[in-house]
Enzyme design. Structure first.
Site, PDB file in Angstrom:
ATOM      1  N   GLY A  71      24.769 -32.626  32.544  1.00 42.86           N
ATOM      2  CA  GLY A  71      25.227 -33.000  31.211  1.00 42.86           C
ATOM      3  C   GLY A  71      24.962 -31.925  30.185  1.00 42.86           C
ATOM      4  O   GLY A  71      25.718 -31.789  29.212  1.00 42.86           O
ATOM      5  N   GLU A  88      27.770 -29.602  30.476  1.00 43.42           N
ATOM      6  CA  GLU A  88      28.955 -30.228  29.885  1.00 43.42           C
ATOM      7  C   GLU A  88      28.905 -30.172  28.356  1.00 43.42           C
ATOM      8  O   GLU A  88      29.925 -29.933  27.705  1.00 43.42           O
ATOM      9  CB  GLU A  88      29.070 -31.679  30.371  1.00 43.42           C
ATOM     10  CG  GLU A  88      29.538 -31.742  31.820  1.00 43.42           C
ATOM     11  CD  GLU A  88      29.453 -33.121  32.433  1.00 43.42           C
ATOM     12  OE1 GLU A  88      30.426 -33.523  33.124  1.00 43.42           O
ATOM     13  OE2 GLU A  88      28.418 -33.798  32.253  1.00 43.42           O
TER      14      GLU A  88
END
Length: 257
Positions: free
Chosen positions: A108, A111
């Site tokens: 994450g 991301e």
């Protein structure tokens, strides 16, 4: 409401979001993502802010998502809570967003960096998607953003193997923009932010829209949007100031209108 997992401050015309969950290497729980996105939106609405920076600490940008938080999720609980919907709001931010990456940007965290427009990284930074080693896959855009950045074959290789890529490798494949010494990440990021903050805000916004459109749009449609945005720029006072300053051989003073 006070933020629990981020700190925010302003330097000149740059709004800075400091990830602040050091005990967990800035692993992103859902509240933290909510705080990041809500602060991006506040900066985006603030006319005194022209650029947004997202940064971690010296050891980690963000070392993934919070595994403990999602361990007991089911397909139905994920469908009902829709935890990735908030990530889509990042793509609606109109101002330039720069990620300043020291240390790990994994899962994450990677991301989050890929949702930013530009990435400045330390020489010792590491990027990757280890989700496959947990029996899952990226879910907040990793397969899409990385493929668009480096192409299908290399993206498949990195995501399938779950390996980390160095900053130099990420730069080579066009995933990030600049690599500097670890102690220079903030300075280089702010130098870039201040350069962007000095540009005409309306033009910067229109350029971002046109370039983002170019990623997925057929050439003819992209050219139509570019042309429309070019014409729109001539409705701004900044266009008149920029061209007048050029003819008068002086630096322009852009107001964002």
């Amino acid at each position: 409401m006070a933020n629990e997992f981020i700190q925010t401050y302003v330097e000149k015309k740059t709004g800075i979001i400091q990830l602040d969950r050091p005990q967990a290497a800035n692993a992103l729980n859902r509240q933290m993502v909510d705080e990041i996105v809500e602060q991006m939106e506040r900066f985006d609405r603030d006319d005194s802010i022209r650029v947004i920076v997202v940064k971690g600490n010296e050891k980690a940008f963000a070392a993934g998502a919070d595994i403990d938080e999602m361990m007991d999720d089911s397909p139905l609980s994920l469908e009902l809570t829709n935890p990735f919907a908030v990530w889509d709001r990042m793509m609606l931010i109109k101002k330039p967003v720069i990620a300043a990456v020291n240390g790990f940007a994994l899962g994450g965290g990677f991301e989050l960096a890929l949702h930013c427009d530009l990435i400045v990284a330390a020489e010792n930074a590491s990027f990757g998607f280890p989700e496959v080693t947990l029996g899952v896959m990226p879910g907040a855009g990793g397969t899409q953003f990385l493929t668009k950045a480096m192409g299908r074959a290399k993206a498949l290789e990195w995501i399938w193997l779950g390996q980390q890529m160095s900053a130099r490798e990420a730069l080579h494949y066009g995933v990030i923009n600049r690599v500097v010494a670890p102690e220079m990440v903030k300075e280089e990021t702010m130098r870039l932010a201040h350069q962007l903050a000095g540009q005409a805000p309306v033009a910067v916004r229109l350029i971002k829209e046109a370039v983002d459109e170019a990623v997925d749009t057929p050439l003819e449609d992209g050219l139509k949007l570019e042309r429309k945005n070019f014409y729109l720029a001539f409705a701004s006072q900044d266009q008149k100031e920029g061209m007048k300053a050029f003819t008068e051989k002086r630096s322009p003073s852009f107001k964002g209108v």
